[in-house]
Enzyme design. Structure first.
Site, PDB file in Angstrom:
ATOM      1  CD  GLU A 353       3.702  -8.818 -10.330  1.00 56.03           C
ATOM      2  OE1 GLU A 353       3.884  -7.650  -9.946  1.00 56.03           O
ATOM      3  OE2 GLU A 353       3.364  -9.724  -9.562  1.00 56.03           O
ATOM      4  CD  GLU A 376      -1.220  -7.180  -4.936  1.00 54.93           C
ATOM      5  OE1 GLU A 376      -1.653  -8.219  -5.462  1.00 54.93           O
ATOM      6  OE2 GLU A 376      -0.116  -6.698  -5.225  1.00 54.93           O
TER       7      GLU A 376
END
Length: 538
Positions: A353, A376
């Site tokens: 994250e 991602e």
């Protein structure tokens, strides 16, 4: 959690970690069995002090008008410096945002590369000419706001609020630039995650052009044990979870709240663990390892490379099964999971994250289509790298994503880097339809590329795990080691990627990065080209 004896400013504690979810993916790939380069390349970035970086940015902004003219921008266009990187050989890479007639140009970002000799080259997010017939909108901002609230309603966003007036912009990320309204709707997503939904509306026709959820999440349900070190700060009443070594990172207890920072974790002694402290210990540890990985492996000091730490918040909400990075608060937030009994505080979650924060501070890859898949994948790659870097014997590094959480209920990993399609949804190879795939699955080919570049094709065992990576048309790839693969991806991200980079452009960017680091005739350069061919990007 059982606490253990501590030393001054440092203490070992039993830490829970390793969590992930279908909305995030993370794992390791760095150090370990990586093949280290013989020496520091002259094209690797210098580790700049905060003051030196600020000076470079100020100097570049002072030259922005001249630079705009040099690279052929129009009279109504101006450049705003966002970041500057200087290589050891003197090459300076300056990342700019662009304005047109005073309006922000979304998708107009570019990077100017200037060698010590003065030679310049440019990488742009769009090659389209930035120009619109008029900057006077036909659609009222109230109409754009209403349309954005409609998008939020379709997404089942609770407590949707578009209180801030829409911003007039030029939308240049797709095709011909147009005048548009950018509206941000805040609220709460279906799973309890905060929402910050950005909606772009054509200011002439009223058509929705783009939407993007700006809060990126990750979730999981299980933990593992290990011993870790913490850096804390002595206070008048004892100690606090404040890291004086890594930019002042602090860890807070939200106490099931959903706003603000809550209370900084404190303790009468420097021995931590048990009760509510457990989640704080895990989050503090994950942030420290992520900081150390970026600094010691990639020469980056902090998420924004400015020496300033993010902060962590734990015990978010009630029964919240997620964790997320928020660039607005510049912080990591963790829920406590099902029944508030499984805090999602782990190294993997933190590294994955927080890497979204690094992407936002650099290329700012658009979170949809192929660029969203690359966004991602970047968090997967660096999350993987950080896990290997941690070298935690309780969780040896591997190329299995989320293997500890058992989200499938049968002990299988969430994702596989050697063959992404084994998860039943991710793609192994690029195809023309990849841009329409969910970004968590269109990341598959880039993850596959990274595994192939690191380890090569075919069967191999790493840290006790056996892999067997296939390739498109049976192209054979020889790996160059995780260390080099990580550095190549990082240099491409920070130096050559832009907000609209797709897979084809990523191939070009990584080859440029490899040429900078190892030479255009090197074995590394050939391996990068082969690895892209092996996932059908030519």
């Amino acid at each position: 959690m059982r606490s253990m004896s501590a030393t001054s400013r440092k203490n070992t504690v039993r830490a829970a970690a390793l969590v992930a979810s279908a909305a995030m993916v993370v794992i390791g790939v760095q150090t370990g069995s990586a093949t280290a380069s013989a020496g520091k390349s002259t094209s690797e970035p210098l580790a700049l002090s905060a003051g030196a970086r600020t000076t470079l940015i100020k100097d570049a902004q002072g030259q922005a008008s001249a630079t705009a003219g040099t690279i052929g921008l129009g009279a109504k266009e101006k450049l705003v410096v966002r970041d500057v990187i200087k290589d050891a050989d003197g090459t300076v890479h300056t990342r700019y945002e662009r304005t047109y007639d005073g309006l922000p140009v979304l998708g107009g970002d570019l990077v100017v590369h200037q060698k010590k000799s003065g030679t310049k080259s440019v990488d742009k997010a769009t090659e389209a000419k930035i120009a619109v017939p008029s900057t006077t909108p036909s659609v009222a901002p109230s109409t754009a706001k209403k349309a954005a609230l409609g998008v939020a309603a379709d997404q089942k966003t609770a407590k949707a609020d578009a209180g801030k007036a829409p911003r007039k912009v030029i939308w240049a990320a797709d095709g011909k630039p147009v005048l548009a309204w950018e509206t941000t709707v805040t609220g709460v997503q279906k799973d309890g995650t905060p929402s910050r939904l950005r909606v772009i509306t054509d200011a002439t026709s009223g058509k929705k052009l783009y939407q993007e959820e700006q809060i990126h999440t990750g979730s999981g349900t299980s933990t593992y044990s290990g011993t870790v070190n913490l850096d804390t700060t002595k206070t008048s009443g004892g100690y606090a979870l404040q890291d004086g070594v890594r930019g002042g990172h602090k860890t807070y207890d939200l106490n099931q709240g959903t706003d603000g920072t809550g209370n900084l974790f404190t303790n009468s002694t420097d021995t931590w663990g048990g009760g509510r402290q457990t989640a704080g210990v895990d989050a503090h540890y994950g942030a420290a390892v992520t900081w150390d990985f970026y600094k010691n492996v990639l020469g980056r000091t902090g998420i924004r490379n400015d020496g300033q730490a993010a902060y962590s918040r734990v015990h978010y909400g009630t029964g919240y099964v997620n964790a997320f990075w928020d660039d607005d608060c510049f912080c990591m937030t963790y829920g406590d999971g099902e029944g508030d009994s499984h805090p999602l505080t782990s190294l993997d979650v933190a590294a994955h994250e927080m890497s979204h924060g690094v992407t936002a501070a650099t290329a700012n890859l658009r979170y949809s289509g192929e660029s969203g898949g690359l966004n991602e994948a970047t968090s997967d790659i660096f999350g993987t790298a950080a896990e290997f870097y941690a070298n935690n014997p309780a969780d040896p590094g591997d190329y299995l994503i989320g293997e500890k959480i058992d989200i499938n209920g049968d002990g299988s990993p969430l994702r596989y880097m050697d063959k992404p399609s084994k998860d039943g949804a991710s793609k192994d190879y690029w195809s023309s339809s990849l841009g329409s795939v969910d970004v968590h699955y269109s990341s598959g080919p880039a993850n596959h590329f990274f595994y192939l570049l690191s380890e090569g094709s075919g069967q191999k065992t790493v840290n006790g795990v056996t892999y067997n990576s296939p390739t498109y048309n049976n192209v054979k790839v020889t790996g160059i080691g995780r260390d080099k693969a990580t550095k190549i991806w990082y240099k491409a991200l920070t130096t050559y990627f832009t907000s609209t980079t797709n897979y084809k452009a990523a191939r070009t960017a990584t080859l440029k990065a490899t040429a900078d680091l190892y030479g255009s005739t090197s074995a590394e350069y050939k391996a990068v080209a082969n690895a892209w061919t092996a996932i059908n990007v030519k």
